[in-house]
Design a protein around this motif. Structure first.
Motif, PDB file in Angstrom:
ATOM      1  N   PRO A 130     -28.818   7.225 -40.965  1.00 60.72           N
ATOM      2  CA  PRO A 130     -30.273   7.337 -41.143  1.00 60.72           C
ATOM      3  C   PRO A 130     -30.780   6.595 -42.373  1.00 60.72           C
ATOM      4  O   PRO A 130     -30.147   6.592 -43.437  1.00 60.72           O
ATOM      5  N   VAL A 133     -35.675   9.828 -43.388  1.00 58.05           N
ATOM      6  CA  VAL A 133     -35.546  11.178 -42.834  1.00 58.05           C
ATOM      7  C   VAL A 133     -36.744  12.010 -43.276  1.00 58.05           C
ATOM      8  O   VAL A 133     -37.114  12.019 -44.452  1.00 58.05           O
ATOM      9  N   GLY A 137     -37.613  14.504 -38.306  1.00 57.15           N
ATOM     10  CA  GLY A 137     -36.402  13.847 -37.832  1.00 57.15           C
ATOM     11  C   GLY A 137     -36.280  12.439 -38.382  1.00 57.15           C
ATOM     12  O   GLY A 137     -36.874  12.100 -39.402  1.00 57.15           O
ATOM     13  N   VAL A 138     -35.526  11.608 -37.699  1.00 55.05           N
ATOM     14  CA  VAL A 138     -35.219  10.247 -38.147  1.00 55.05           C
ATOM     15  C   VAL A 138     -35.946   9.252 -37.248  1.00 55.05           C
ATOM     16  O   VAL A 138     -35.796   9.280 -36.030  1.00 55.05           O
ATOM     17  N   ARG A 171     -32.784  13.473 -34.130  1.00 54.20           N
ATOM     18  CA  ARG A 171     -32.110  14.435 -35.007  1.00 54.20           C
ATOM     19  C   ARG A 171     -30.604  14.215 -34.937  1.00 54.20           C
ATOM     20  O   ARG A 171     -30.025  14.186 -33.855  1.00 54.20           O
ATOM     21  N   ARG A 175     -24.632  12.170 -41.308  1.00 59.01           N
ATOM     22  CA  ARG A 175     -24.474  10.725 -41.329  1.00 59.01           C
ATOM     23  C   ARG A 175     -23.259  10.329 -40.492  1.00 59.01           C
ATOM     24  O   ARG A 175     -22.296  11.061 -40.397  1.00 59.01           O
TER      25      ARG A 175
END
Length: 256
Positions: A130, A133, A137-138, A171, A175
Motif C-alpha cells: 500500500p 491508506v 481502505g487503500v 482492504r 503489507r
C-alpha cells in the motif's frame, strides 16, 4: 417478440464483465524486454580494483548531478583511489567513461517494457504494497514480484513494479498480501513515495494498472509463473557510492 429479443441482448451486454475481451494471465518476466548482454569494462581487473572503480564512478556521478559535494569524504576517497591507480599505470579515465556508458545502458534496460502489453487486459499475481491508506481502505498501491521489495530490499527495476490505481477502496490484512489482480495494463512511467518505519523511499515504476478485480492468491496451473519462482532480472554489478572495507592491497605500504 422482436422487442423482447432486443431487451435480452441489451441485458446480456450490460451484464458482461469488464474484461469480456481476451484476458491473458501473465508472468512477471513478460513485462520487460529481454535483457541484452553487455560487456563488463572491468572484466580484466581484480576484485578490489573493480570495487574501487565502481565506487569512484558512483561518487563522480553523484557529484556531477549535484547530489554530493566535492568536500565530502566520499569524493576525497574516490579521487585518492583514482590518483593511486593512475600512478600504477591504469587508464582510469577511459574506464570511468566506459562504466558511465554501461550504467546508462543498464538504466535503459530496467525501464524498457514489453510494449505489446500496453493497454491489454491482464491477470497477474503479486504482493500488494500500500502507498496511501485511509480509514476507508487503500486506493493506491504497488504490486511487486517478491516479499520485501522496496523496504527490506532495493526496489525491483521499474519495469518489474506496477503502480495500481483502484476505483474503490481495497482492504489488505498486511503489507505484501498476496493477490491476483485483473485490470488494464498501461506503459506509464511514474514514481511514488513509499513511507516505512524509519524513512521514505521514492520508487520508480514503468507500469500502471487500472484494476477491475482483486482476488486472494492461489497457485494457478495456467499461469506463466508462480510467486516464489520469480527472480529479478540480473544485469550485473552497478556503480555505487559504497565500497568494500579497507584499501586495495596494491595501495598498502610495502613492508620493510
Amino acid at each position: 417478440m422482436r422487442c423482447l429479443c432486443v431487451i435480452l441482448v441489451a441485458l446480456s451486454v450490460t451484464a458482461s464483465p469488464a474484461w469480456a475481451e481476451p484476458l491473458r494471465t501473465l508472468g512477471w518476466e513478460t513485462l520487460a524486454q529481454d535483457p541484452k548482454p553487455m560487456a563488463d569494462p572491468l572484466a580484466g581487473l581484480d576484485m578490489w580494483a573493480r570495487d574501487d572503480l565502481r565506487f569512484a564512478a558512483g561518487v563522480l556521478a553523484e557529484v556531477e548531478a549535484g547530489r554530493m559535494s566535492r568536500d565530502s569524504a566520499e569524493y576525497k576517497a574516490a579521487t585518492a583511489v583514482l590518483d593511486a591507480m593512475r600512478d600504477n599505470g591504469l587508464d582510469v579515465d577511459r574506464l570511468i567513461v566506459a562504466l558511465a556508458e554501461r550504467e546508462a545502458a543498464i538504466t535503459a534496460q530496467t525501464t524498457a517494457v514489453n510494449s505489446a502489453l500496453d493497454g491489454e487486459m491482464v491477470r497477474l499475481p503479486g504482493y500488494a504494497l500500500p502507498l496511501s491508506v485511509s480509514t476507508d481502505g487503500v486506493m493506491e498501491f504497488l504490486l511487486v514480484p517478491f516479499v520485501g521489495a522496496c523496504i527490506h530490499y532495493p526496489p525491483p527495476p521499474p519495469n518489474q513494479v506496477i503502480r495500481v490505481l483502484a476505483e474503490t477502496p481495497q482492504r489488505f490484512a498486511d503489507r505484501y498480501e498476496t493477490v491476483w489482480l485483473t485490470g488494464r495494463l498501461r506503459a506509464v512511467t511514474s514514481s511514488s513515495d513509499l513511507d516505512y518505519v524509519d524513512g521514505q523511499a521514492r520508487v520508480p515504476t514503468a507500469w500502471t494498472m487500472e484494476i477491475v478485480r482483486v482476488e486472494p492468491y492461489a497457485t494457478d496451473p495456467s499461469a506463466e509463473t508462480t510467486l516464489g519462482s520469480f527472480s529479478p532480472i540480473a544485469l550485473g554489478p552497478r556503480i555505487s557510492v559504497s565500497r568494500r572495507g579497507g584499501a586495495h592491497p596494491s595501495l598498502l605500504p610495502k613492508a620493510e
